[in-house]
Write a protein that holds these residues in place. Structure first.
Motif, PDB file in Angstrom:
ATOM      1  N   PRO A 294      42.340  50.774  34.245  1.00  0.00           N
ATOM      2  CA  PRO A 294      43.910  49.736  34.765  1.00  0.00           C
ATOM      3  C   PRO A 294      43.706  48.209  35.523  1.00  0.00           C
ATOM      4  O   PRO A 294      44.706  47.108  34.969  1.00  0.00           O
ATOM      5  N   GLY A 295      43.280  48.383  36.495  1.00  0.00           N
ATOM      6  CA  GLY A 295      43.127  47.209  37.008  1.00  0.00           C
ATOM      7  C   GLY A 295      42.039  45.750  36.627  1.00  0.00           C
ATOM      8  O   GLY A 295      42.585  44.872  36.085  1.00  0.00           O
ATOM      9  N   ARG A 296      41.363  46.037  35.944  1.00  0.00           N
ATOM     10  CA  ARG A 296      40.633  44.791  34.687  1.00  0.00           C
ATOM     11  C   ARG A 296      41.787  45.052  33.414  1.00  0.00           C
ATOM     12  O   ARG A 296      41.233  43.748  33.204  1.00  0.00           O
ATOM     13  N   ARG A 297      42.544  45.791  33.307  1.00  0.00           N
ATOM     14  CA  ARG A 297      43.098  45.161  31.900  1.00  0.00           C
ATOM     15  C   ARG A 297      44.373  44.441  32.957  1.00  0.00           C
ATOM     16  O   ARG A 297      45.143  43.471  32.104  1.00  0.00           O
ATOM     17  N   ALA A 298      44.872  45.006  33.943  1.00  0.00           N
ATOM     18  CA  ALA A 298      45.616  43.500  33.934  1.00  0.00           C
ATOM     19  C   ALA A 298      45.867  42.326  34.795  1.00  0.00           C
ATOM     20  O   ALA A 298      46.136  41.821  34.731  1.00  0.00           O
ATOM     21  N   LEU A 299      43.802  42.109  35.247  1.00  0.00           N
ATOM     22  CA  LEU A 299      43.457  41.023  34.648  1.00  0.00           C
ATOM     23  C   LEU A 299      43.731  40.096  33.910  1.00  0.00           C
ATOM     24  O   LEU A 299      43.589  38.801  33.856  1.00  0.00           O
ATOM     25  N   MET A 300      42.989  40.962  33.031  1.00  0.00           N
ATOM     26  CA  MET A 300      42.721  40.494  31.543  1.00  0.00           C
ATOM     27  C   MET A 300      44.538  40.080  31.332  1.00  0.00           C
ATOM     28  O   MET A 300      44.344  39.061  30.252  1.00  0.00           O
ATOM     29  N   THR A 301      45.821  41.025  30.686  1.00  0.00           N
ATOM     30  CA  THR A 301      46.706  40.721  30.989  1.00  0.00           C
ATOM     31  C   THR A 301      47.223  39.525  31.660  1.00  0.00           C
ATOM     32  O   THR A 301      47.831  38.121  30.885  1.00  0.00           O
ATOM     33  N   ALA A 302      47.159  39.653  32.653  1.00  0.00           N
ATOM     34  CA  ALA A 302      47.093  38.768  33.649  1.00  0.00           C
ATOM     35  C   ALA A 302      46.678  36.877  32.677  1.00  0.00           C
ATOM     36  O   ALA A 302      47.547  36.146  32.921  1.00  0.00           O
ATOM     37  N   LEU A 303      45.215  36.868  32.839  1.00  0.00           N
ATOM     38  CA  LEU A 303      44.606  35.961  32.621  1.00  0.00           C
ATOM     39  C   LEU A 303      45.012  35.322  30.855  1.00  0.00           C
ATOM     40  O   LEU A 303      45.265  34.392  30.027  1.00  0.00           O
ATOM     41  N   TYR A 304      45.196  36.656  29.879  1.00  0.00           N
ATOM     42  CA  TYR A 304      45.560  36.658  28.453  1.00  0.00           C
ATOM     43  C   TYR A 304      46.534  35.783  28.401  1.00  0.00           C
ATOM     44  O   TYR A 304      46.954  35.031  26.953  1.00  0.00           O
ATOM     45  N   GLN A 305      47.936  35.983  29.392  1.00  0.00           N
ATOM     46  CA  GLN A 305      49.514  35.360  29.147  1.00  0.00           C
ATOM     47  C   GLN A 305      49.333  33.942  29.733  1.00  0.00           C
ATOM     48  O   GLN A 305      50.640  33.736  29.531  1.00  0.00           O
ATOM     49  N   ARG A 306      48.469  33.464  29.460  1.00  0.00           N
ATOM     50  CA  ARG A 306      47.535  32.204  30.783  1.00  0.00           C
ATOM     51  C   ARG A 306      47.318  31.204  29.819  1.00  0.00           C
ATOM     52  O   ARG A 306      46.358  31.762  28.649  1.00  0.00           O
ATOM     53  N   PRO A 307      48.003  29.771  29.062  1.00  0.00           N
ATOM     54  CA  PRO A 307      47.465  29.521  28.124  1.00  0.00           C
ATOM     55  C   PRO A 307      46.253  28.511  29.111  1.00  0.00           C
ATOM     56  O   PRO A 307      45.482  28.168  28.042  1.00  0.00           O
ATOM     57  N   ASP A 308      46.233  28.292  30.421  1.00  0.00           N
ATOM     58  CA  ASP A 308      44.875  27.446  30.526  1.00  0.00           C
ATOM     59  C   ASP A 308      44.166  28.448  31.647  1.00  0.00           C
ATOM     60  O   ASP A 308      44.373  29.285  32.079  1.00  0.00           O
ATOM     61  N   PRO A 309      43.394  27.801  32.306  1.00  0.00           N
ATOM     62  CA  PRO A 309      41.641  29.109  32.829  1.00  0.00           C
ATOM     63  C   PRO A 309      42.408  28.457  34.217  1.00  0.00           C
ATOM     64  O   PRO A 309      43.394  27.410  34.425  1.00  0.00           O
ATOM     65  N   ILE A 310      42.396  29.529  34.976  1.00  0.00           N
ATOM     66  CA  ILE A 310      42.956  29.348  36.385  1.00  0.00           C
ATOM     67  C   ILE A 310      41.519  29.909  37.767  1.00  0.00           C
ATOM     68  O   ILE A 310      41.351  31.162  37.669  1.00  0.00           O
ATOM     69  N   ASP A 311      42.012  29.393  38.388  1.00  0.00           N
ATOM     70  CA  ASP A 311      40.905  30.108  39.874  1.00  0.00           C
ATOM     71  C   ASP A 311      41.220  31.674  39.331  1.00  0.00           C
ATOM     72  O   ASP A 311      42.326  31.640  39.964  1.00  0.00           O
ATOM     73  N   CYS A 312      40.386  31.796  39.611  1.00  0.00           N
ATOM     74  CA  CYS A 312      39.958  33.349  39.919  1.00  0.00           C
ATOM     75  C   CYS A 312      40.532  33.898  41.491  1.00  0.00           C
ATOM     76  O   CYS A 312      41.435  35.145  40.910  1.00  0.00           O
ATOM     77  N   SER A 313      41.259  33.373  42.267  1.00  0.00           N
ATOM     78  CA  SER A 313      41.792  34.003  43.757  1.00  0.00           C
ATOM     79  C   SER A 313      42.924  34.028  43.126  1.00  0.00           C
ATOM     80  O   SER A 313      43.753  34.489  43.706  1.00  0.00           O
ATOM     81  N   VAL A 314      43.244  32.663  42.595  1.00  0.00           N
ATOM     82  CA  VAL A 314      44.888  32.344  42.844  1.00  0.00           C
ATOM     83  C   VAL A 314      45.522  33.761  41.576  1.00  0.00           C
ATOM     84  O   VAL A 314      46.673  34.282  41.196  1.00  0.00           O
ATOM     85  N   LEU A 315      44.808  34.052  40.408  1.00  0.00           N
ATOM     86  CA  LEU A 315      45.130  35.015  39.315  1.00  0.00           C
ATOM     87  C   LEU A 315      45.167  36.048  40.387  1.00  0.00           C
ATOM     88  O   LEU A 315      46.105  36.984  40.225  1.00  0.00           O
ATOM     89  N   ALA A 316      44.505  36.530  41.216  1.00  0.00           N
ATOM     90  CA  ALA A 316      44.180  38.025  41.964  1.00  0.00           C
ATOM     91  C   ALA A 316      45.531  37.937  43.278  1.00  0.00           C
ATOM     92  O   ALA A 316      45.883  39.142  42.749  1.00  0.00           O
ATOM     93  N   GLU A 317      46.037  36.781  43.452  1.00  0.00           N
ATOM     94  CA  GLU A 317      47.203  36.749  43.809  1.00  0.00           C
ATOM     95  C   GLU A 317      47.812  37.220  43.809  1.00  0.00           C
ATOM     96  O   GLU A 317      49.369  37.598  43.894  1.00  0.00           O
ATOM     97  N   GLU A 318      48.304  36.159  41.953  1.00  0.00           N
ATOM     98  CA  GLU A 318      49.375  36.174  41.422  1.00  0.00           C
ATOM     99  C   GLU A 318      49.643  37.724  40.917  1.00  0.00           C
ATOM    100  O   GLU A 318      50.463  38.423  40.800  1.00  0.00           O
ATOM    101  N   ALA A 319      48.485  38.160  39.721  1.00  0.00           N
ATOM    102  CA  ALA A 319      48.908  39.679  39.498  1.00  0.00           C
ATOM    103  C   ALA A 319      48.924  40.641  40.743  1.00  0.00           C
ATOM    104  O   ALA A 319      49.961  41.583  40.287  1.00  0.00           O
TER     105      ALA A 319
END
Length: 105
Positions: A25-50
């Motif tokens: 579930p944690g990896r799927r949540a990270l992947m879903t957040a990444l998948y919904q973004r059109p652009d690459p993102i800093d992994c620490s920023v994404l983890a905070e947003e998720a």
């Protein structure tokens, strides 16, 4: 100079490994957040947003599993880790898989 962390080639993608990576579930949540973004993102920023409520070592582990499965590409720029989904590569090898697993969440 930026560098890319090791990742499997498209020809070596293994469906069992990919589905196993997405089963958590944690990896799927990270992947879903990444998948919904059109652009690459800093992994620490994404983890905070998720806001997964996971420790930093656990999140780092999840990113590594996703990368080693071939789902993401990580570019190292100084201290940053820029992450993106390998959409085109996944679509070449397993058409429709990411949309089926992540698109509806």
């Amino acid at each position: 100079m930026p560098r890319t962390l090791p990742e499997p080639s498209v020809d070596s993608f293994d469906l069992t490994v990919i589905l196993s990576a997405l089963a958590d579930p944690g990896r799927r949540a990270l992947m879903t957040a990444l998948y919904q973004r059109p652009d690459p993102i800093d992994c620490s920023v994404l983890a905070e947003e998720a806001d997964l409520g996971l420790s930093n070592p656990t999140i780092s582990h999840h990113y590594r599993v996703l990368r080693e499965a071939g789902l993401t590409r990580t570019l190292v720029v100084g201290r940053q880790r820029i992450v993106r989904v390998r959409r085109d590569d996944m679509e070449k090898r397993f058409p429709g898989l990411l949309q089926a697993v992540l698109g509806s969440e």
